[in-house]
Scaffold this motif. Sequence first.
Motif, PDB file in Angstrom:
ATOM      1  N   GLN A   3      41.841  52.457 128.813  1.00  0.00           N
ATOM      2  CA  GLN A   3      41.647  51.955 127.454  1.00  0.00           C
ATOM      3  C   GLN A   3      40.474  52.690 126.823  1.00  0.00           C
ATOM      4  O   GLN A   3      39.439  52.867 127.448  1.00  0.00           O
ATOM      5  N   GLU A  64      45.706  48.810 119.558  1.00  0.00           N
ATOM      6  CA  GLU A  64      45.414  47.393 119.380  1.00  0.00           C
ATOM      7  C   GLU A  64      44.255  47.227 118.409  1.00  0.00           C
ATOM      8  O   GLU A  64      43.276  47.974 118.466  1.00  0.00           O
ATOM      9  N   THR A 129      44.751  39.539 117.982  1.00  0.00           N
ATOM     10  CA  THR A 129      44.973  40.946 118.343  1.00  0.00           C
ATOM     11  C   THR A 129      46.416  41.317 118.035  1.00  0.00           C
ATOM     12  O   THR A 129      47.347  40.616 118.456  1.00  0.00           O
ATOM     13  N   ARG A 131      49.169  44.425 118.451  1.00  0.00           N
ATOM     14  CA  ARG A 131      49.407  45.589 119.303  1.00  0.00           C
ATOM     15  C   ARG A 131      50.678  46.302 118.856  1.00  0.00           C
ATOM     16  O   ARG A 131      51.710  45.641 118.602  1.00  0.00           O
ATOM     17  N   SER A 133      53.101  49.516 120.191  1.00  0.00           N
ATOM     18  CA  SER A 133      53.331  50.433 121.308  1.00  0.00           C
ATOM     19  C   SER A 133      54.584  51.257 121.067  1.00  0.00           C
ATOM     20  O   SER A 133      55.639  50.727 120.719  1.00  0.00           O
ATOM     21  N   TRP A 150      50.689  37.217 125.089  1.00  0.00           N
ATOM     22  CA  TRP A 150      51.332  38.080 124.108  1.00  0.00           C
ATOM     23  C   TRP A 150      52.615  37.449 123.583  1.00  0.00           C
ATOM     24  O   TRP A 150      53.383  36.846 124.343  1.00  0.00           O
TER      25      TRP A 150
END
Length: 202
Positions: A3, A64, A129, A131, A133, A150
């Motif tokens: 990360q 993120e 948060t 995210r 991808s 999530w």
Amino acid sequence: MTQKSIAWTTGTWTNHPVSSIEEDQFLKVETREGSDYWEKTLYGFERSSGHSLLTDWEEGSAIEVTFQLGSFTELYDQAGIMLYQGQQKWIKAGIELNDGIPQLAVVVTDGYSDWSLAPVPDWVGKNVTIRASQLQDAVIIRARTENQSWRTVRVARFPYETGQQAGPFACAPTRAGFQVIFTRWVSTEPDRDIHVDPPFEE
């Protein structure tokens, strides 16, 4: 898990907000009245006046962004992640206040915009948060708070291998004085599968 934090100074604004101030590693952004993103559908108008802090989005990675919800009080107050390929090819995903309730909102635009909403009234006042991808020719959008798992929000087509950018965004279509505090912006490993939750690291 690899990360990498992205410095606020790395990004370039599509449109400068009223102010953007870095304090204690957070970024406090005040939006301009009437700032928004939309292309044609239903309303007929075109808007590209929102505030997105963008940097190159490496192929095969996830982005993120975390922000605080305490300031969301007026209709259409919104913040989250912008995925950008051009003025008519973009996705914004985040929280948008609608009918007095925070909603997980995603707008996917390819010449024309669409809009999806999912109410999350129990997220009021929390840190959220968002995210995004990359996976094959698509992007998987997920969201969570600091003490929840999530939640998969959307799978959308985003088939670009080069030129894509990503980063935090904020808009206030109906008022002046909206401020958002962003607390985190990272690049991390992509989802392995839509049915496998990614890890979460603060």
